[in-house]
Design an enzyme around this catalytic site. Structure first.
Site, mmCIF file in Angstrom:
data_model
loop_
_atom_site.group_PDB
_atom_site.id
_atom_site.type_symbol
_atom_site.label_atom_id
_atom_site.label_comp_id
_atom_site.label_asym_id
_atom_site.label_seq_id
_atom_site.Cartn_x
_atom_site.Cartn_y
_atom_site.Cartn_z
ATOM 1 N N GLU A 227 -116.625 -58.264 -98.149
ATOM 2 C CA GLU A 227 -116.971 -58.471 -96.741
ATOM 3 C C GLU A 227 -118.485 -58.479 -96.487
ATOM 4 O O GLU A 227 -119.024 -57.595 -95.811
ATOM 5 C CB GLU A 227 -116.264 -57.422 -95.874
ATOM 6 C CG GLU A 227 -114.748 -57.527 -95.983
ATOM 7 C CD GLU A 227 -113.994 -56.618 -95.029
ATOM 8 O OE1 GLU A 227 -114.634 -55.743 -94.398
ATOM 9 O OE2 GLU A 227 -112.769 -56.778 -94.913
ATOM 10 N N GLU A 330 -107.659 -59.585 -99.870
ATOM 11 C CA GLU A 330 -107.343 -58.345 -99.153
ATOM 12 C C GLU A 330 -106.767 -58.616 -97.785
ATOM 13 O O GLU A 330 -107.197 -59.512 -97.066
ATOM 14 C CB GLU A 330 -108.604 -57.485 -98.988
ATOM 15 C CG GLU A 330 -108.340 -56.137 -98.328
ATOM 16 C CD GLU A 330 -109.624 -55.385 -98.033
ATOM 17 O OE1 GLU A 330 -110.543 -55.424 -98.870
ATOM 18 O OE2 GLU A 330 -109.712 -54.770 -96.953
#
Length: 479
Positions: A227, A330
């Site tokens: 991220e 994810e």
């Protein structure tokens, strides 16, 4: 024979020209049906056989799933989940018999068929505390040690590896470099990697790979940064698309190759679908950068609670980079509540994402934590979430959520190396995908997320089998 021109550019795995009718040399006229139905509480229930019979042009009033094995798209690398510190700590708080049950439920011969394992390099939110593998200020990395991982995480990964066998596919992701390498002097709340630490940080990946492979766990790949656009209250680090490309081109890529790790699959982005196209087209525009990359990773958090989840962004990205694989790295349901662990909506979140992701070109699909405790943790910043299996460490009880069963409708029957084939639904309420396994099995997964029971035909080249698709159900048809 019929002429089918395959013009799709996904992954370069397709055939062109004349292809055989599926039924011509097939003796298969029946298919096995496996059903999960919220109304009857059936879970991965064998419903017996359905028969295929001739059916010409379907009527507009017929609900149908159309499958065409002549059209072949991406090959599946595998399906699995992350073994984090939280997952491993929770596992080893459980009685030994329950530990074995949980491991078998994912990786055993009667389990979900998981072959993919992701883990965190350095701590993440699903760790009990922040940690790194080196002492503060150790630019030479002489103090590098994964001793902390040897208590819980490495033992669990090795148990999974033992059950998976040769198909064990293991990759890792960093959430943050050590605090002293960063602009904000913290592993938490974003910050950037300081310019002078680009090369030491690249060497850090090599150290991690060396230590894990020394312990018998071959590393298949890695993502550059988890991220990279999220400033979180937990471990995080910001890279623009250009910065990620610079790090890969000038540091990480050459360092991997120099150390004999040219085969490690490097995955860029590793964040949400919303920016995937912009990130890929910016980071990979330079051939000298792109030569070090293999895949483009993504999460679902930008719109996880919205049924319109930007799936088209995946297809556009795949068209732009046909030689890169798409990897879902994810996703989970956030805001854990123990009294919601048996909601069917948890499973439908997974079913909706998995089926659409595969239909848009995804080749690897990785859930987040494989196991969490009765709090939705442990988590050192209070970011508690759901997992397919919840272990109550107070009572020793193991809870299997609908997430577990909905994932299983795909992962138990669609095997690594299978190839996605042509598939279409003529009803918005019915979502489906279809794959051909290497042994010739044709597997179709159909989900009905609506409140209405529906009868539908599975139609394949003029042959059809009538199916029942109950409200809030998912089924797998194996032909």
């Amino acid at each position: 024979m019929r002429k089918t021109l395959i013009t799709s550019i996904l992954l370069g795995t397709f055939v062109t020209g004349f292809s055989q009718n599926y039924w011509k040399n097939s003796t298969k006229k029946t298919a096995k049906v496996i059903l999960t139905n919220a109304a009857t509480k059936e879970k991965l229930q064998d419903k017996g056989l359905v028969k295929f019979e001739k059916m010409a042009q379907p009527k507009e009033t017929d609900a149908c799933i159309f499958v065409d094995p002549d059209f072949k798209y991406q090959k599946l690398i595998g399906i699995g989940g992350a073994i984090t510190d939280a997952s491993a700590e929770t596992l080893y708080k459980m009685p030994k018999a329950k530990q074995k049950e949980i491991l078998e439920a994912y990786y055993g011969k009667n389990g979900l068929g998981y072959t993919i394992v992701r883990t965190n390099m350095n701590s993440c939110d699903f760790s009990s505390e922040s940690y790194t593998y080196v002492k503060d200020g150790d630019v030479s990395l002489k103090s590098f040690s994964v001793a902390k991982d040897e208590k819980y995480k490495i033992p669990m990964i090795k148990e999974a590896q033992k059950l998976i066998g040769d198909q064990f596919t293991f990759y890792f992701s960093p959430w943050s470099p050590p605090a002293w390498m960063k602009s904000n002097n913290s592993m938490l709340k974003g910050g950037r990697l300081k310019d002078e630490y680009y090369q030491p940080w690249a060497e850090y990946y090599i150290k991690f790979i060396n230590e894990y492979e020394k312990r018998g766990m071959p590393v298949w790949g890695l993502t550059i940064q988890n991220e990279p656009m999220a400033t979180q209250t937990w471990e995080s680090c910001i890279y623009t698309a250009e910065e990620e490309g610079d790090f890969l081109r000038n540091n990480l890529g050459p360092t991997l190759w120099k150390n004999g790790y040219q085969d490690k699959k490097v995955i860029i982005w590793d964040h949400n679908r919303d920016l995937i196209y912009q990130r890929a087209t910016t980071t990979l525009q330079d051939p000298e950068t792109a030569k070090y990359a293999h895949g483009i990773g993504y999460h679902w958090y930008e719109t996880w609670n919205n049924k319109s989840q930007l799936f088209d962004n995946l297809e556009e990205t795949q068209k732009a980079f046909p030689n890169m694989f798409l990897a879902f790295t994810e996703g989970c349901k956030e805001q854990f509540k123990m009294d919601q662990i048996y909601d069917v909506s948890l499973g439908e979140l997974y079913g909706r994402n998995m089926l659409n992701d595969f239909n848009k070109g995804t080749a690897l699909w990785t859930d987040w934590n494989v196991l969490l405790d009765e709090t939705g943790g442990p988590n050192h910043v209070g970011n508690f979430c759901f997992a397919p299996i919840i272990a109550d460490t107070r009572t020793g009880e193991v809870h299997y959520t609908y997430e577990y069963y909905y994932i299983g409708h795909v992962s138990k029957y669609i095997k690594p190396g299978s190839q996605r084939i042509g598939n279409s639904s003529n009803r918005a309420a019915l979502i489906s995908t279809a794959f051909m396994n290497e042994n010739g099995e044709l597997v179709t997964v159909i989900m009905n997320e609506s409140d209405k029971d529906t009868d539908a035909y599975l139609w394949i080249e003029g042959q059809a089998a009538k199916l029942s698709a109950p409200a809030h159900s998912i089924q797998t048809v194996v032909l």
